[in-house]
Scaffold this active site. Structure first.
Site, PDB file in Angstrom:
ATOM      1  N   HIS A 166       0.850  -1.183   0.000  1.00 38.84           N
ATOM      2  CA  HIS A 166       0.000   0.000   0.000  1.00 38.84           C
ATOM      3  C   HIS A 166       0.885   1.233   0.000  1.00 38.84           C
ATOM      4  O   HIS A 166       1.937   1.255   0.638  1.00 38.84           O
ATOM      5  CB  HIS A 166      -0.934   0.020   1.210  1.00 38.84           C
ATOM      6  CG  HIS A 166      -0.244  -0.187   2.519  1.00 38.84           C
ATOM      7  ND1 HIS A 166       0.336   0.829   3.236  1.00 38.84           N
ATOM      8  CD2 HIS A 166      -0.030  -1.325   3.224  1.00 38.84           C
ATOM      9  CE1 HIS A 166       0.859   0.333   4.337  1.00 38.84           C
ATOM     10  NE2 HIS A 166       0.667  -0.969   4.361  1.00 38.84           N
ATOM     11  N   GLY A 167       0.473   2.247  -0.735  1.00 37.38           N
ATOM     12  CA  GLY A 167       1.263   3.462  -0.845  1.00 37.38           C
ATOM     13  C   GLY A 167       0.439   4.683  -0.494  1.00 37.38           C
ATOM     14  O   GLY A 167      -0.701   4.584  -0.046  1.00 37.38           O
ATOM     15  N   TRP A 171      -3.868   1.201  -2.937  1.00 33.68           N
ATOM     16  CA  TRP A 171      -3.378  -0.168  -2.948  1.00 33.68           C
ATOM     17  C   TRP A 171      -2.630  -0.453  -4.237  1.00 33.68           C
ATOM     18  O   TRP A 171      -2.941   0.103  -5.282  1.00 33.68           O
ATOM     19  CB  TRP A 171      -4.553  -1.140  -2.811  1.00 33.68           C
ATOM     20  CG  TRP A 171      -5.036  -1.268  -1.408  1.00 33.68           C
ATOM     21  CD1 TRP A 171      -6.129  -0.698  -0.860  1.00 33.68           C
ATOM     22  CD2 TRP A 171      -4.409  -2.029  -0.368  1.00 33.68           C
ATOM     23  NE1 TRP A 171      -6.232  -1.034   0.457  1.00 33.68           N
ATOM     24  CE2 TRP A 171      -5.190  -1.860   0.788  1.00 33.68           C
ATOM     25  CE3 TRP A 171      -3.258  -2.825  -0.303  1.00 33.68           C
ATOM     26  CZ2 TRP A 171      -4.853  -2.465   2.001  1.00 33.68           C
ATOM     27  CZ3 TRP A 171      -2.933  -3.431   0.899  1.00 33.68           C
ATOM     28  CH2 TRP A 171      -3.718  -3.242   2.044  1.00 33.68           C
ATOM     29  N   LYS A 188      -2.197   0.232  -9.629  1.00 39.27           N
ATOM     30  CA  LYS A 188      -2.234   1.085  -8.437  1.00 39.27           C
ATOM     31  C   LYS A 188      -3.566   1.818  -8.435  1.00 39.27           C
ATOM     32  O   LYS A 188      -3.869   2.595  -9.322  1.00 39.27           O
ATOM     33  CB  LYS A 188      -1.079   2.080  -8.416  1.00 39.27           C
ATOM     34  CG  LYS A 188      -1.034   2.897  -7.123  1.00 39.27           C
ATOM     35  CD  LYS A 188       0.293   3.646  -7.000  1.00 39.27           C
ATOM     36  CE  LYS A 188       0.277   4.891  -7.857  1.00 39.27           C
ATOM     37  NZ  LYS A 188      -0.444   6.002  -7.214  1.00 39.27           N
ATOM     38  N   ASP A 292       6.963  13.943  -3.508  1.00 37.31           N
ATOM     39  CA  ASP A 292       6.861  13.082  -2.323  1.00 37.31           C
ATOM     40  C   ASP A 292       7.974  12.039  -2.305  1.00 37.31           C
ATOM     41  O   ASP A 292       7.728  10.841  -2.141  1.00 37.31           O
ATOM     42  CB  ASP A 292       5.487  12.402  -2.293  1.00 37.31           C
ATOM     43  CG  ASP A 292       5.159  11.809  -0.921  1.00 37.31           C
ATOM     44  OD1 ASP A 292       5.720  12.293   0.079  1.00 37.31           O
ATOM     45  OD2 ASP A 292       4.355  10.866  -0.864  1.00 37.31           O
TER      46      ASP A 292
END
Length: 743
Positions: A166-167, A171, A188, A292
């Site tokens: 999971h990011g 998922w 994703k 990020d």
């Protein structure tokens, strides 16, 4: 092969990418896959601390005048993980069938509301938290359950096998592409389907991420939709390549004997960041920001490193889309000013720090670094500390202005670190500074005196001329030794340009016209072309003018801007030595010389400052480290000889005599050096008889024997002299020193 078409590059296109800038040419097509399948990517990520940064305000492009120029590009290290300096352990390719999670769940401590950031889905009094519900604070719906199950067929093409991880945005599922040779792919989706901003981010990905082409960035194949099994609403999924390996977060998760997290070796961490920076630079060149960056988002498989999870990527001029960030990595200005190249590089530096030492990066030092007194690694490698300090400066304008600029300094720091670890120099040419123009402190006749400040200033490296400057050709052909004549030539230059101005300022400094040089620097600082070289030349002017405190401060500032450059450390060492801070100067000279033997001034400075600290053996060792292949080897041997003389004891004098006998000096110089040794030995015998049986230049430590030896040397000098008065003086000295006899 073809030539890169990007401006100011000129590299060669190999395997679809430039060997100079590491980027695909403007017209390149996606590189073909092998056997119908891409080279792929395993995904590992975490939602912990990941949140929206709000709408971007104004993207900042460019650096302040004090920032170093970022027009040069770093050579890509693609396909050479470790940059040829570090051996990086391979990470075996992970069989995708073993990577599927048996029980896919988001841990409760990683569940946060996508809207307000408050904790959601937490258990109480032994009762597990709900994976779906509504935030108590703002009422936003949340869902942390997978939306795809094994056997689902997405878009009539992708057969789902299960969850991989999971990011930050959703998922990650493993699937087979039935239409392309059953290749492994990754889907994703959105982690929280109630989050409209997250859905909008996924839609934005579909529009431009498929065009991203770089060997260190995960490849986006497709964008598809599949109905939510609960609401029947369509959910977007990004289809990307699979790479079996381990994230840097996983590689950093090793534990020591006490159970604490064990940092990654510094050289390995630097090599990883150096490998991924061309990918960041590529995104920036496409007007994209990653936003990020963190250890979770880099995957190593075998010898390749990939940047994954492009969910937060956005256009530089996008001021509307919600941004995403991870606490502890993101820059402090994101909420007010929005994302920028500088904020991206901030996250890169924070990632490097997290990989290589332990600190409270999400709490006490959320945006700052701990002091070196708390982190031995920062004290051991000051250039590394300065690299992190610049990249994470509170003012974005004080950070690195481009990924290539940061990479240039990282490779310099990496060379320094590796040289410190195995004692082997790692020389390399700088793209920012020239080499030493002269070697200062190597004159045997002046040893061990500190050279005159003006001599040092004229010998130090100089910033390289910008090849795009209109006067670059003129300056390349202007070689005049006399600085006053050079001033006149530069004043008559056929074109006025920033590089002519700087060359004129340097010539004035060397001519001793410090006041005029400083005035011209002040005027140039107001121009649009001003950059870090103003501080460099102010340091040079202060050094030449004898203002060692100002010189030290200026060179220290430039060292902070360019921590990977040997020239900055050499200049700072010289300024500190002139100011009398021999200990600090010695450490800097050692940093330079240990890393690169192309700076002999550092070896002489190291020997000189160690001698000032009465470290006789250290001074001798420094002088002896100048290799026999160097044109300064004899001068260095004479410096070692001088250090042995300064040692004063019989042991050092015997060694000095032995060294002198091995040196190929002309008879006159050898005789004078012999007199120095014999005279020091005679002075020693007046206090101590010396070791039994010891001899210096073949003579016992006895006053009568040493007098005879001195007499012989003076008479030898008299025979060699062509000056009648000098010859008479030498004969008188011989007669005065000879032992008393009846004959």
């Amino acid at each position: 092969m073809s030539t890169c078409t990007r401006p100011d590059c000129g590299g060669t296109i190999l395997d679809g990418f430039c060997d100079e800038c590491g980027l695909a040419p403007a017209t390149t097509q996606a590189p073909p896959t092998t056997n119908g399948a891409s080279a792929a990517v395993a995904h590992s990520g975490t939602l912990a601390g990941s949140s929206r940064a709000g709408s971007a305000r104004q993207s900042r492009r460019g650096s302040s005048r004090s920032s170093s120029r970022s027009t040069r590009t770093a050579r890509s290290s693609r396909g050479r993980l470790g940059a040829g300096l570090v051996s990086i352990p391979q990470v075996p390719y992970r069989d995708p069938s073993t990577a599927v999670m048996a029980d896919p769940q988001v841990p409760e401590h990683e569940r946060f509301c996508s809207n307000c950031g408050q904790r959601v889905g937490r258990g109480r009094e032994g009762v597990p938290g709900r994976t779906e519900g509504f935030c108590r604070n703002c009422g936003t719906a949340y869902s942390f359950t997978p939306k795809l199950a094994a056997g689902d067929l997405v878009a009539a093409q992708y057969e789902v096998l299960g969850c991989l991880a999971h990011g930050g945005l959703g998922w990650i599922y493993l699937a087979r592409d039935r239409n392309v040779s059953d290749r492994w792919v990754v889907l994703k989706g959105l982690l929280d389907t109630g989050d409209a901003d997250a859905m909008a981010a996924a839609v934005a990905e579909r529009q431009f991420l498929a065009t991203v082409e770089h060997p260190n960035i995960v490849k986006i194949f497709n964008f598809v939709k599949h109905p939510d099994p609960r609401t029947n609403e369509p959910i977007g999924y990004i289809v990307m390549e699979y790479v079996g390996g381990a994230s840097l977060k996983e590689l950093r998760s090793q534990r020591d004997a006490m159970g604490g997290l064990q940092p990654m070796p510094l050289a390995q961490g630097l090599a990883y960041i150096l490998e991924i920076l061309p990918a960041m630079g590529y995104l920036h060149s496409q007007s994209l920001l990653y936003c990020d960056f963190k250890p979770d988002n880099m995957i190593q498989t075998e010898e390749q490193l990939k940047l994954i999870d492009l969910g937060a990527v956005r256009h530089m001029d996008d001021e509307e889309s919600a941004g995403f960030k991870t606490d502890g990595y993101c820059a402090p200005e994101l909420e007010d000013q929005g994302a920028s190249v500088e904020s991206d590089l901030f996250t890169v530096a924070r990632t490097l720090a997290v990989l290589t030492f332990n600190f409270d990066y999400r709490g006490t030092y959320r945006y700052t670094l701990p002091p070196a007194t708390e982190v031995p690694l920062l004290a051991q490698f000051p250039s590394f500390r300065r690299l992190l300090e610049r990249a994470t400066a509170a003012d974005p304008n004080e950070r690195f202005g481009s990924a290539s600029e940061m990479a240039e300094q990282i490779i310099g720091v990496l060379r320094e670190v590796v040289a410190a670890q195995d004692g082997q120099p790692r020389p390399a040419l700088s793209s920012v500074f020239s080499g030493e123009r002269k070697v200062f402190g190597a004159d045997p006749e002046q040893w061990p005196a500190i050279p005159a400040p003006g001599v040092i200033a004229a010998a130090l490296p100089v910033p390289m001329v910008d090849p795009t400057d209109p006067a670059a050709g003129f300056l390349a052909t202007t070689s005049i030794g006399d600085p006053r004549q050079l001033v006149a030539a530069l004043q008559a230059a056929p074109v006025s340009s920033p590089e002519v101005t700087l060359a004129l300022i340097r010539a004035r400094i060397e001519a001793g016209d410090i006041a005029t040089a400083l005035g011209e620097l002040a005027a140039w600082e107001e121009s649009e072309d001003a950059d870090w070289r103003i501080t460099w030349y102010r340091g040079l002017a202060a050094l030449a003018g004898g203002n060692f405190t100002a010189a030290r401060d200026a060179f220290d500032t430039v060292y902070g801007m360019l921590p990977g450059e040997a020239a900055t450390k050499l200049a700072l060492a010289a300024a500190r030595e002139c100011a009398g801070d021999h200990d600090a100067a010695s450490r800097l000279y050692f940093q330079v010389w240990r890393t690169d033997h192309g700076y002999p001034s550092a070896a002489f400075g190291l020997a000189r400052t160690r001698l000032q600290e009465r470290d006789i053996d250290g001074a001798i060792s420094a002088a002896d480290s100048v290799p026999a292949s160097s044109s300064h080897h004899t001068a260095a041997q004479l410096a070692a000889f001088g250090a042995q003389l300064a040692g004063g004891s019989g042991r050092y004098l015997v060694a000095a005599g032995n060294r002198l006998e091995a040196l190929a000096l002309d008879p006159e110089h050898k005789a004078w050096r012999s007199i120095e040794v014999l005279d020091a030995a005679r002075g020693l015998t007046a206090v101590s008889p010396g070791e039994p049986g010891a001899t210096v230049l073949g003579h016992p430590f006895a006053d009568r024997d040493l007098r005879r030896a001195l007499e012989s040397q003076y008479r030898e000098l008299a025979r060699l002299s062509s000056d009648k008065l000098a010859r008479r003086d030498l004969v008188n000295r011989a007669n005065a020193i000879r032992p008393v006899s009846w004959v």
